[in-house]
Motif scaffolding. Structure first.
Motif, PDB file in Angstrom:
ATOM      1  N   LEU A 123       0.823  -1.210   0.000  1.00 45.89           N
ATOM      2  CA  LEU A 123       0.000   0.000   0.000  1.00 45.89           C
ATOM      3  C   LEU A 123       0.855   1.256   0.000  1.00 45.89           C
ATOM      4  O   LEU A 123       0.567   2.221  -0.713  1.00 45.89           O
ATOM      5  N   LEU A 124       1.913   1.251   0.798  1.00 45.46           N
ATOM      6  CA  LEU A 124       2.792   2.430   0.873  1.00 45.46           C
ATOM      7  C   LEU A 124       3.522   2.667  -0.440  1.00 45.46           C
ATOM      8  O   LEU A 124       3.864   3.809  -0.764  1.00 45.46           O
ATOM      9  N   ARG A 125       3.750   1.616  -1.207  1.00 43.88           N
ATOM     10  CA  ARG A 125       4.409   1.749  -2.516  1.00 43.88           C
ATOM     11  C   ARG A 125       3.409   1.975  -3.640  1.00 43.88           C
ATOM     12  O   ARG A 125       3.808   2.140  -4.794  1.00 43.88           O
ATOM     13  N   GLY A 126       2.112   1.969  -3.310  1.00 42.23           N
ATOM     14  CA  GLY A 126       1.092   2.110  -4.345  1.00 42.23           C
ATOM     15  C   GLY A 126       0.700   0.798  -4.992  1.00 42.23           C
ATOM     16  O   GLY A 126      -0.027   0.795  -5.988  1.00 42.23           O
ATOM     17  N   ASP A 127       1.153  -0.313  -4.425  1.00 44.36           N
ATOM     18  CA  ASP A 127       0.823  -1.638  -4.938  1.00 44.36           C
ATOM     19  C   ASP A 127      -0.302  -2.212  -4.086  1.00 44.36           C
ATOM     20  O   ASP A 127      -0.098  -2.595  -2.926  1.00 44.36           O
ATOM     21  N   LEU A 128      -1.507  -2.305  -4.650  1.00 45.17           N
ATOM     22  CA  LEU A 128      -2.663  -2.791  -3.899  1.00 45.17           C
ATOM     23  C   LEU A 128      -2.865  -4.290  -4.032  1.00 45.17           C
ATOM     24  O   LEU A 128      -3.845  -4.822  -3.517  1.00 45.17           O
ATOM     25  N   GLY A 129      -1.955  -4.963  -4.695  1.00 44.72           N
ATOM     26  CA  GLY A 129      -2.095  -6.398  -4.880  1.00 44.72           C
ATOM     27  C   GLY A 129      -2.694  -6.727  -6.237  1.00 44.72           C
ATOM     28  O   GLY A 129      -2.973  -5.839  -7.056  1.00 44.72           O
ATOM     29  N   VAL A 130      -2.909  -8.020  -6.467  1.00 45.29           N
ATOM     30  CA  VAL A 130      -3.465  -8.517  -7.720  1.00 45.29           C
ATOM     31  C   VAL A 130      -4.788  -9.203  -7.426  1.00 45.29           C
ATOM     32  O   VAL A 130      -4.900 -10.007  -6.498  1.00 45.29           O
ATOM     33  N   SER A 131      -5.795  -8.859  -8.190  1.00 46.67           N
ATOM     34  CA  SER A 131      -7.127  -9.422  -7.992  1.00 46.67           C
ATOM     35  C   SER A 131      -7.115 -10.929  -8.192  1.00 46.67           C
ATOM     36  O   SER A 131      -6.542 -11.433  -9.163  1.00 46.67           O
ATOM     37  N   TYR A 132      -7.731 -11.657  -7.272  1.00 44.09           N
ATOM     38  CA  TYR A 132      -7.824 -13.106  -7.406  1.00 44.09           C
ATOM     39  C   TYR A 132      -8.663 -13.497  -8.619  1.00 44.09           C
ATOM     40  O   TYR A 132      -8.380 -14.489  -9.279  1.00 44.09           O
ATOM     41  N   THR A 133      -9.702 -12.721  -8.902  1.00 45.29           N
ATOM     42  CA  THR A 133     -10.664 -13.068  -9.953  1.00 45.29           C
ATOM     43  C   THR A 133     -10.211 -12.596 -11.325  1.00 45.29           C
ATOM     44  O   THR A 133     -10.203 -13.365 -12.301  1.00 45.29           O
ATOM     45  N   TYR A 134      -9.840 -11.314 -11.420  1.00 45.34           N
ATOM     46  CA  TYR A 134      -9.521 -10.727 -12.723  1.00 45.34           C
ATOM     47  C   TYR A 134      -8.053 -10.904 -13.111  1.00 45.34           C
ATOM     48  O   TYR A 134      -7.702 -10.680 -14.275  1.00 45.34           O
ATOM     49  N   ARG A 135      -7.208 -11.259 -12.128  1.00 41.84           N
ATOM     50  CA  ARG A 135      -5.767 -11.454 -12.367  1.00 41.84           C
ATOM     51  C   ARG A 135      -5.114 -10.201 -12.944  1.00 41.84           C
ATOM     52  O   ARG A 135      -4.249 -10.282 -13.812  1.00 41.84           O
ATOM     53  N   VAL A 136      -5.556  -9.053 -12.508  1.00 39.78           N
ATOM     54  CA  VAL A 136      -4.969  -7.772 -12.894  1.00 39.78           C
ATOM     55  C   VAL A 136      -4.704  -6.985 -11.602  1.00 39.78           C
ATOM     56  O   VAL A 136      -5.301  -7.275 -10.557  1.00 39.78           O
ATOM     57  N   PRO A 137      -3.810  -5.988 -11.640  1.00 39.78           N
ATOM     58  CA  PRO A 137      -3.557  -5.194 -10.432  1.00 39.78           C
ATOM     59  C   PRO A 137      -4.824  -4.497  -9.928  1.00 39.78           C
ATOM     60  O   PRO A 137      -5.603  -3.952 -10.722  1.00 39.78           O
ATOM     61  N   VAL A 138      -5.007  -4.524  -8.620  1.00 43.08           N
ATOM     62  CA  VAL A 138      -6.173  -3.868  -8.019  1.00 43.08           C
ATOM     63  C   VAL A 138      -6.130  -2.368  -8.265  1.00 43.08           C
ATOM     64  O   VAL A 138      -7.171  -1.727  -8.421  1.00 43.08           O
ATOM     65  N   SER A 139      -4.926  -1.802  -8.320  1.00 45.70           N
ATOM     66  CA  SER A 139      -4.816  -0.358  -8.561  1.00 45.70           C
ATOM     67  C   SER A 139      -5.434   0.030  -9.895  1.00 45.70           C
ATOM     68  O   SER A 139      -6.052   1.083 -10.031  1.00 45.70           O
ATOM     69  N   GLY A 140      -5.285  -0.837 -10.923  1.00 48.06           N
ATOM     70  CA  GLY A 140      -5.902  -0.551 -12.207  1.00 48.06           C
ATOM     71  C   GLY A 140      -7.420  -0.591 -12.126  1.00 48.06           C
ATOM     72  O   GLY A 140      -8.105   0.253 -12.722  1.00 48.06           O
ATOM     73  N   LEU A 141      -7.964  -1.545 -11.374  1.00 48.55           N
ATOM     74  CA  LEU A 141      -9.412  -1.609 -11.184  1.00 48.55           C
ATOM     75  C   LEU A 141      -9.917  -0.361 -10.470  1.00 48.55           C
ATOM     76  O   LEU A 141     -10.966   0.189 -10.810  1.00 48.55           O
ATOM     77  N   VAL A 142      -9.159   0.078  -9.457  1.00 44.95           N
ATOM     78  CA  VAL A 142      -9.573   1.261  -8.696  1.00 44.95           C
ATOM     79  C   VAL A 142      -9.559   2.504  -9.576  1.00 44.95           C
ATOM     80  O   VAL A 142     -10.489   3.317  -9.547  1.00 44.95           O
ATOM     81  N   LEU A 143      -8.522   2.647 -10.399  1.00 42.98           N
ATOM     82  CA  LEU A 143      -8.439   3.822 -11.272  1.00 42.98           C
ATOM     83  C   LEU A 143      -9.584   3.839 -12.278  1.00 42.98           C
ATOM     84  O   LEU A 143     -10.112   4.909 -12.615  1.00 42.98           O
ATOM     85  N   ASP A 144      -9.973   2.668 -12.745  1.00 40.32           N
ATOM     86  CA  ASP A 144     -11.101   2.611 -13.680  1.00 40.32           C
ATOM     87  C   ASP A 144     -12.409   2.993 -12.992  1.00 40.32           C
ATOM     88  O   ASP A 144     -13.245   3.680 -13.583  1.00 40.32           O
ATOM     89  N   ARG A 145     -12.592   2.550 -11.742  1.00 36.73           N
ATOM     90  CA  ARG A 145     -13.872   2.755 -11.061  1.00 36.73           C
ATOM     91  C   ARG A 145     -13.968   4.113 -10.373  1.00 36.73           C
ATOM     92  O   ARG A 145     -15.071   4.635 -10.209  1.00 36.73           O
ATOM     93  N   ILE A 146     -12.830   4.682  -9.953  1.00 38.21           N
ATOM     94  CA  ILE A 146     -12.895   5.959  -9.241  1.00 38.21           C
ATOM     95  C   ILE A 146     -13.362   7.076 -10.164  1.00 38.21           C
ATOM     96  O   ILE A 146     -13.914   8.091  -9.707  1.00 38.21           O
ATOM     97  N   GLY A 147     -13.188   6.886 -11.468  1.00 36.86           N
ATOM     98  CA  GLY A 147     -13.670   7.867 -12.431  1.00 36.86           C
ATOM     99  C   GLY A 147     -15.181   7.952 -12.503  1.00 36.86           C
ATOM    100  O   GLY A 147     -15.717   8.874 -13.116  1.00 36.86           O
ATOM    101  N   VAL A 148     -15.860   6.987 -11.881  1.00 36.50           N
ATOM    102  CA  VAL A 148     -17.315   7.031 -11.775  1.00 36.50           C
ATOM    103  C   VAL A 148     -17.745   7.440 -10.375  1.00 36.50           C
ATOM    104  O   VAL A 148     -18.589   8.319 -10.192  1.00 36.50           O
ATOM    105  N   SER A 149     -17.141   6.818  -9.360  1.00 33.49           N
ATOM    106  CA  SER A 149     -17.578   7.051  -7.977  1.00 33.49           C
ATOM    107  C   SER A 149     -17.280   8.472  -7.499  1.00 33.49           C
ATOM    108  O   SER A 149     -18.129   9.103  -6.860  1.00 33.49           O
ATOM    109  N   ALA A 150     -16.084   8.989  -7.783  1.00 32.67           N
ATOM    110  CA  ALA A 150     -15.737  10.334  -7.318  1.00 32.67           C
ATOM    111  C   ALA A 150     -16.609  11.415  -7.964  1.00 32.67           C
ATOM    112  O   ALA A 150     -17.151  12.269  -7.256  1.00 32.67           O
ATOM    113  N   PRO A 151     -16.771  11.436  -9.305  1.00 32.97           N
ATOM    114  CA  PRO A 151     -17.692  12.425  -9.871  1.00 32.97           C
ATOM    115  C   PRO A 151     -19.125  12.271  -9.377  1.00 32.97           C
ATOM    116  O   PRO A 151     -19.819  13.272  -9.171  1.00 32.97           O
TER     117      PRO A 151
END
Length: 312
Positions: A72-100
């Motif tokens: 977390l301190l390095r900006g690495d949120l881990g890798v999703s068990y289901t999607y097998r992609v970095p969690v940070s990428g999922l968050v960046l995709d979704r925050i563009g909806v939730s924050a606005p």
């Protein structure tokens, strides 16, 4: 003031540490094995063990906690068990909806609540005051998901002014804002009702103060006293509620995002829970907790802007 803010920042940092321990401990205590869940009941033990090693589920709790926090301190949120992609990428995709969506709903809340609260306080005990109090009580009592479905039936199904759900992306900003309008209204209704009632109560307390009576005795109009003197001194509880509401709108829109099929953080957490993707739930929840704590700190800084006495 700087010393007080530094002390408060340290306190909030300790809160983050405690929150990380609680979140990690609670999710690690959830019954069941994510690897076995993903592979199904007929999976061989060696296959499950290999997947556990791949997902980083081996090792002691302390080592896994330190590894997660270090990431977390390095900006690495881990890798999703289901999607097998970095969690940070999922968050960046979704925050563009939730924050606005959260900002849009908060803007609607302020635009509606401030005038309504002022009208209720200016007409204390009158018909307008009673009407506002009744309407806000109804706004608090109505569940936002039920109100959201009514909005869909009226504006999407009957009038066909808006779509019933989905998000087209920010390639067309007007279409994106239009897609977020009904969810934002559904989220803003109870929050505007709460904020209007808080503002009314704070204004009534302020209007009974000695300096307000002095200003009135000097010939200042009731409207001038209300806007120039009472409103600013009533902002402390309003800022507190606004900070809490933004945190709720950012982290608590799970149901609304599912009603409107919005690919936001709330829907991501819901999908992570149903799919037992614990690293997604764990990391996104920690990010939302950090956002709440940061908003709380900014609200306390805003106190000093609203009331100069607090700068000491």
């Amino acid at each position: 003031m700087l010393r007080a803010l530094a002390f408060r920042a340290l306190s909030l940092g300790l809160s983050l540490v405690v929150a990380s321990v609680v979140i990690f401990g609670m999710l690690q205590g959830v019954p069941g094995d994510p690897a076995a869940f993903m592979l199904g009941t007929g999976a061989r033990p060696d296959t499950v063990a290999a997947l556990r090693a791949e997902l980083g589920l081996e090792g002691g709790l302390v080592a896994r906690y330190l590894d997660w926090v270090g990431g977390l301190l390095r900006g690495d949120l881990g890798v999703s068990y289901t999607y097998r992609v970095p969690v940070s990428g999922l968050v960046l995709d979704r925050i563009g909806v939730s924050a606005p969506l959260a900002l849009y709903a908060l803007l609607l809340t302020v635009v509606v609540a401030i005038p309504v609260g002022l009208v209720a306080a200016a007409n204390r005990g009158g018909a307008a005051d009673w009407g506002v109090m009744g309407a806000t009580q109804l706004g608090i009592a109505v569940p936002n998901f039920w109100f959201a479905m009514l909005l869909v039936l009226l504006f999407a199904v009957t009038l066909q002014w808006f779509s019933a759900g989905g998000f087209p992306g920010w390639g067309d900003p007007l279409a994106a804002i239009k897609a977020l309008t009904l969810p934002a209204v559904a989220l803003a209704l109870p929050q505007a009702s709460i904020l209007a009632r808080v503002l009314r109560s704070a204004l009534l307390d302020t209007l009974d103060a000695d300096y307000v009576r002095t200003a009135r005795a000097k010939g200042l109009s009731r409207r001038g006293v209300l806007l120039r003197h009472a409103l600013r001194n009533a902002l402390i509880p309003v800022l507190t509620i606004l900070g809490l509401q933004f945190s709720f709108l950012l982290a608590g829109a799970i149901i609304i995002e599912n009603v409107f099929f919005l690919p936001g953080l709330g829907r991501l957490i819901f999908q992570g829970i149903t799919q037992r993707d614990l690293i997604v739930v764990q990391s996104v929840t920690m990010l939302l907790v950090a956002a709440v704590i940061c908003v709380t700190f900014l609200v306390e800084v805003a106190y000093a802007w609203a009331d100069p006495r607090l700068r000491r």
